[in-house]
Design an enzyme around this catalytic site. Structure first.
Site, short mmCIF file in Angstrom:
data_model
loop_
_atom_site.label_atom_id
_atom_site.label_comp_id
_atom_site.label_asym_id
_atom_site.label_seq_id
_atom_site.Cartn_x
_atom_site.Cartn_y
_atom_site.Cartn_z
N ASP A 1 -1.82 11.70 7.76
CA ASP A 1 -1.15 10.60 7.05
C ASP A 1 -1.33 9.25 7.72
O ASP A 1 -0.46 8.37 7.64
CB ASP A 1 0.36 10.91 6.89
CG ASP A 1 0.59 12.19 6.12
OD1 ASP A 1 -0.22 12.51 5.25
OD2 ASP A 1 1.58 12.89 6.44
N LYS B 1 -5.83 7.49 5.76
CA LYS B 1 -7.26 7.77 5.55
C LYS B 1 -7.69 7.39 4.13
O LYS B 1 -8.74 6.80 3.93
CB LYS B 1 -7.57 9.25 5.82
CG LYS B 1 -7.32 9.65 7.27
CD LYS B 1 -7.49 11.14 7.48
CE LYS B 1 -6.47 11.98 6.78
NZ LYS B 1 -5.09 11.86 7.27
N GLY C 1 -2.80 14.78 1.22
CA GLY C 1 -2.23 13.86 0.25
C GLY C 1 -2.66 12.47 0.65
O GLY C 1 -2.19 11.94 1.65
N HIS C 2 -3.63 11.92 -0.09
CA HIS C 2 -4.19 10.61 0.26
C HIS C 2 -3.78 9.61 -0.82
O HIS C 2 -4.11 9.79 -1.99
CB HIS C 2 -5.72 10.70 0.38
CG HIS C 2 -6.16 11.62 1.49
ND1 HIS C 2 -7.47 11.88 1.76
CD2 HIS C 2 -5.45 12.33 2.40
CE1 HIS C 2 -7.55 12.71 2.79
NE2 HIS C 2 -6.34 13.00 3.20
N GLN D 1 -6.12 15.63 7.13
CA GLN D 1 -5.28 15.91 8.30
C GLN D 1 -5.68 14.98 9.46
O GLN D 1 -6.06 13.85 9.20
CB GLN D 1 -5.35 17.39 8.71
CG GLN D 1 -4.70 18.35 7.69
CD GLN D 1 -5.56 18.64 6.48
OE1 GLN D 1 -6.70 19.03 6.60
NE2 GLN D 1 -5.01 18.48 5.30
#
Ligand code: GDP
Ligand code: IMO
Ligand code: MG
Length: 432
Positions: A13, A16, A40-41, A223
């Site tokens: 988080d 990225k 989750g981007h 990650q």
């Protein structure tokens, strides 16, 4: 022709997605190389928010995007994600490619992940419950189902039936209705095969051909180093190599393909799930940071713990990833802090300075050494050069760069696409 790898230097988080969106402007192909729907981007463009779990962030710019062989693909999530972003106006057709060697997360993987997390006798990892661990277990056990298997119905039937025998034991607490029957799984996945076919490629050929044709390739990590299966805080990690080496094995390019590796770190540190977190902020400040930084998981909605910038962790990330530069995100979150702390090192129980250790018992004995910086009490959101930043913010970044031991190439100051300070022109133009 250039290729960049972007990886998280902390526990995920780090931003990225937003950085990949920025770097994708000049990219021709954007490739994910590990992880799965646990990622989750979030990317924010002109007030619209896109949240991606499996699809590379380059899709927002309409770039060719590859899901590499190192990614584990949950097909229901994949098709749902396509539907969601198409509704948001993004074009996916002809842009999205999937490696024929990628492994599939099947319904029993998610159930096994959830069962293990719920089992009091097992060590809880605080996973995203997306079936990631069990899918990689099957890959390493050599019983996984790959994308290419979908197109060989007899082979697929045999694999699913055989796995079912093995998996039933771990799912014996569920009723027959709760356990997906192998025939039903087979039927669903044969249906997916038809839908998936137009996306499927040999990813290694696609990337190597792109490079030969003089194109820019961007590798998007999921990650972060602290969650890497080899270099993270094992066992509180994910089940893949989130570090730069994963870009090679997870897509089918050699190390000589890569021109630059950039590590992303927040101006502070966050962590979600179980596991050690040496630089956790004091309770009141921690809550304030979470609120200002909106530190809630994009995949699970869980609270992210907030801590000060952890230089030993980032030094470790710099070493294991071979970082050529560091990208600092979310500097603006500190805009209203009275003071900002920076962990410049760890000392062990004998008072000796130590590097980020392998053993969690050793890590627990480490004491962070802090330096304290005065806050700046000014909005940094509009800053587009170092000179635009208040002197205290500049001093903080200078020290971060010093203790990390890696030059800072970019700093971001709001979630919006245009809010950044570029310190090394080569980053955006792939000119390394
Ligand atoms: P990722 O998993 O590394 O892509 O990061 P996430 O998207 O899960 O979390 C990063 C969050 O920070 C997202 O909600 C972004 O919109 C937000 N973000 C990214 N850069 C900045 C920044 O410079 N300032 C602020 N305030 N938010 C940012
Ligand atoms: P992005 O790509 C933050 C964490 C989980 C848990 C551990 C193992 O958005 O940075 P898993 O489901 O992978 O088996 O969970 O890893 N985790 C993440 N934390 N960001 C992520 O992805 C994460 N993906 C997994 O919380 O601690
Ligand atoms: Mg995330």
């Amino acid at each position: 022709m250039g290729s960049l790898v972007v990886v998280g230097a902390q526990w995920g988080d780090e931003g990225k997605g937003r950085v990949v969106d920025l770097l994708a402007e000049q990219a021709d192909v954007v490739a994910r190389f590990q992880g799965g729907a646990n990622a989750g981007h979030t990317i924010i463009v002109d007030g619209t928010s896109y949240v991606l779990h499996l699809i590379p962030s380059g899709i927002v710019r309409g770039k060719t995007c590859l899901i590499g062989n190192g990614v584990v693909i949950d097909l229901p999530t994949f098709f749902e994600e396509i539907e969601t972003i198409e509704k948001q106006g993004l074009q996916v057709e002809g842009k999205l490619l999937v490696s024929d060697r990628a492994h599939l997360t099947l319904p029993y993987h998610r159930l096994l992940d959830a069962a293990r997390e719920a089992d009091n006798r097992a060590r809880k990892i605080g996973t995203t419950q997306r079936g990631i661990g069990p899918t990689y277990v099957d890959k390493m056990m050599r019983i996984g189902v790959r994308v290419c298997d979908l197109f060989e119905p007899d082979n697929l039937r045999e694999k699913i039936a055989a796995n079912w025998e093995e998996k039933t034991h771990g799912l014996r607490h569920l009723s027959d209705e709760q356990r997906p029957h192998p025939d039903a799984v087979l039927e669903t996945y044969l249906g997916y095969a038809e839908k998936l076919k137009p996306f499927v490629v040999d990813g290694s050929v696609v990337l190597n051909d792109a490079r030969k044709a003089g194109k820019h390739v961007l590798f998007e990590g999921a990650q972060g180093t602290g969650l890497d299966i080899d270099f993270g805080t094992y066992p509180y990690v994910t089940s893949s190599n989130a570090t730069a080496g994963g870009a090679c094995t997870g897509t089918g390019v050699g190390p000589t393909f890569i021109d630059h590796v950039a590590g992303i770190a927040k101006a502070y540190t966050t962590r979600v799930g179980e596991g050690p977190f040496p630089t956790l902020m004091e309770p009141g400040i921690e809550e304030f940071c979470r609120q200002v930084g909106h530190e809630f998981g994009a995949t699970t909605g869980r609270k992210r713990l907030c801590g000060w910038f952890d230089a030993p962790l980032v030094q470790h990330a710099a070493r294991v990833n071979g970082l050529g530069s560091l990208i600092i995100t979310k500097l603006d979150v500190f805009d209203q802090f009275e003071e900002v702390k920076l962990c410049v090192g760890y000392t062990n129980s004998e008072g000796k300075s130590v590097a980020f250790p392998a053993s969690l018992a050793d890590l627990a004995k480490c004491t962070p050494v802090y330096e304290t910086f005065p806050g700046w009490n000014t909005s940094t959101e509009g800053a587009r050069s170092m000179d635009d930043l208040p002197a205290n913010a500049q001093a903080y970044l200078k020290r971060v760069e010093e203790v990390a031991g890696v030059p800072i190439s970019l700093v971001s100051v709001s979630p919006s696409r245009e809010s950044f300070i570029l310190l090394d022109e080569r980053l955006l133009s792939y000119a390394y």
